[in-house]
Design a protein around this motif. Structure first.
Motif, PDB file in Angstrom:
ATOM      1  N   ASP A   1    -111.952 -75.617 113.019  1.00 57.10           N
ATOM      2  CA  ASP A   1    -113.378 -75.902 112.906  1.00 57.10           C
ATOM      3  C   ASP A   1    -113.732 -77.275 113.440  1.00 57.10           C
ATOM      4  O   ASP A   1    -114.827 -77.487 113.943  1.00 57.10           O
TER       5      ASP A   1
ATOM      6  N   SER B   1    -123.652 -69.141 108.241  1.00 57.84           N
ATOM      7  CA  SER B   1    -122.644 -69.931 108.945  1.00 57.84           C
ATOM      8  C   SER B   1    -122.296 -69.206 110.237  1.00 57.84           C
ATOM      9  O   SER B   1    -121.734 -68.109 110.215  1.00 57.84           O
TER      10      SER B   1
ATOM     11  N   THR C   1    -115.026 -76.314 116.931  1.00 58.97           N
ATOM     12  CA  THR C   1    -116.488 -76.320 116.961  1.00 58.97           C
ATOM     13  C   THR C   1    -117.030 -77.738 117.020  1.00 58.97           C
ATOM     14  O   THR C   1    -117.983 -78.016 117.753  1.00 58.97           O
TER      15      THR C   1
ATOM     16  N   ARG D   1    -120.539 -68.734 114.009  1.00 62.72           N
ATOM     17  CA  ARG D   1    -119.336 -69.120 114.753  1.00 62.72           C
ATOM     18  C   ARG D   1    -119.599 -69.035 116.256  1.00 62.72           C
ATOM     19  O   ARG D   1    -120.144 -68.039 116.729  1.00 62.72           O
TER      20      ARG D   1
ATOM     21  N   ARG E   1    -110.608 -67.910 110.610  1.00 67.53           N
ATOM     22  CA  ARG E   1    -111.238 -68.184 111.903  1.00 67.53           C
ATOM     23  C   ARG E   1    -110.349 -67.691 113.050  1.00 67.53           C
ATOM     24  O   ARG E   1    -110.827 -67.045 113.989  1.00 67.53           O
TER      25      ARG E   1
ATOM     26  N   THR F   1    -117.861 -68.243 118.769  1.00 66.10           N
ATOM     27  CA  THR F   1    -116.731 -67.570 119.406  1.00 66.10           C
ATOM     28  C   THR F   1    -117.031 -67.163 120.842  1.00 66.10           C
ATOM     29  O   THR F   1    -116.239 -67.434 121.762  1.00 66.10           O
TER      30      THR F   1
ATOM     31  N   ASP G   1    -119.815 -72.703 111.635  1.00 74.16           N
ATOM     32  CA  ASP G   1    -118.398 -72.784 111.294  1.00 74.16           C
ATOM     33  C   ASP G   1    -118.165 -73.633 110.046  1.00 74.16           C
ATOM     34  O   ASP G   1    -117.401 -74.603 110.066  1.00 74.16           O
TER      35      ASP G   1
END
Length: 379
Positions: free
Chosen positions: A259, A171, A287, A173, A208, A175, A154
């Motif tokens: 983030d 990068s 995150t 994520r 995001r 999720t 993130d």
């Protein structure tokens, strides 16, 4: 069927990552079917002299190995002695130790990859005045000393990878892991357009938030920060107000997606405004949870019914008093990191790991089926 290994696997945990890496190592040993139960962890010491100077020391050769260094450069829970004073390690100290370990490898490894969950100087990614470009300089320095792949999570702005066009940069994520933790912690959550909406706390988090909303098919709203550009406080222009743009929120659960949580002031201010607009419950996905001012303000917001749960990963150090709070939920990323290492060590693509849409769809369908079955049982 897995391809042959790129090289003998070695995983190095920088200071403060030992517990995280022990879990990663557990999964790697389980998947590799290692009968002798041999660890993939390579010990690396970074002792300090009394003056604060340091060095790195390896106890085995890494010639021909596929090396993965994992570093949490924001772990201030790690300390050292300098002139008799106990000093918490800063991001600069952690980054210096990373370079020391790479120097100790001395170019003998077949490949060196760095997993840096929260990117060092990631918020200093662009120049708007006469100021340093710390993140770009850091990436170029890592490339120059032999790092071939940089894996982060993130990234504040993943476009910073343009500074190293010939070096691998991903990068990731979290999720899927966030939604998985949400349905476990809040089993009555309804993952549909009528009951849930994703909120972006500012313009920078829109990309995001759009991803979080699109993968489960719900609406999105956003706040934009009105700043006072006539003065600077703590290195930035202070926020005057958060203004909302989006659909009606009455009676809906909301997820604020960002983030990172630093002090948490902006998040709590947004949550208060959301409650004034009639939302049912407020959940926060971040995150990285730094909680630089401690948990007190979040505890008060929780007691006041403003914030229900805050979800952050274990990719960076979370202070113990936050971990003990009933509003906090830790999202474990160890298995996911182990998957990334295992896949790359077999020299295979991680594209499927980076795009978890199928897994999220399966999770949503399973959750909805469970809720439907529960409703029938209640009837």
């Amino acid at each position: 069927m897995k391809e042959a290994l790129y090289g003998e696997l070695s995983v190095i945990a920088m200071r403060g990552c030992e517990q995280f890496i022990s879990q990663v190592d557990y999964y790697l040993k389980e998947w590799r079917g290692n009968g002798e139960n041999i660890s993939f962890i390579t010990e690396a010491e970074c002792p300090r002299f009394g003056s604060g100077e340091g060095k790195a020391l390896l106890h085995q050769s890494l010639r021909g190995h596929d090396v993965y260094i994992i570093a949490d450069v924001f772990n201030y829970g790690v300390t050292y002695k300098m002139h008799g004073i106990t000093v918490p390690m800063s991001p600069d100290d952690h980054f210096a130790d990373i370079k020391r370990v790479i120097s100790a490898i001395a170019g003998k490894a077949r490949r060196v990859s760095l997993i840096m969950p929260m990117l060092y100087e990631g918020r200093q990614h662009k120049r708007t005045a006469r100021e340093s470009l710390d993140c770009a300089v850091m990436l170029q320095e890592l490339e120059s000393i032999g790092v071939e792949n940089i894996i982060t999570f993130d990234a504040h702005d993943p476009r910073v990878q343009n500074a190293i066009p010939f070096c691998g940069f991903d990068s990731v994520r979290p999720t899927y892991q966030m939604y998985k933790a949400l349905v476990r912690a809040v089993p009555d959550i309804m993952l549909d357009k009528e009951d849930l909406i994703i909120i972006s706390p500012d313009e920078g988090a829109m990309d995001r938030s759009m991803y979080y909303s699109s993968v489960i098919g719900v609406d999105i709203g956003m706040f934009y920060k009105r700043r006072d550009y006539s003065r600077i406080v703590n290195g930035r222009n202070p926020i005057v107000a958060h203004e909302y743009l989006g659909p009606d929120l009455t009676g809906k659960d909301v997820i604020i997606a960002d983030d990172m949580i630093s002090s948490g002031d902006s998040l709590i201010d947004v949550a208060y405004q959301l409650k004034q607009k009639g939302v049912k419950r407020v959940f926060a996905f971040a995150t990285f949870g730094l909680f630089t001012d401690g948990p007190a303000k979040f505890t008060k917001a929780h007691e006041d019914g403003i914030i229900d749960k805050v979800f952050t990963t274990n990719l960076v150090y979370v202070r113990p008093d936050v971990l003990a709070c009933d509003w906090y939920v830790e999202v474990n990323m160890c298995k996911y990191v182990a998957y990334i290492i295992d896949t790359l060590n077999h020299d295979e693509t991680i594209s499927e790991l980076l795009n978890p849409v199928k897994r999220i769809n399966a999770l949503v369908e399973k959750h909805r089926a469970t809720q439907t079955a529960q409703i029938k049982m209640d009837i």
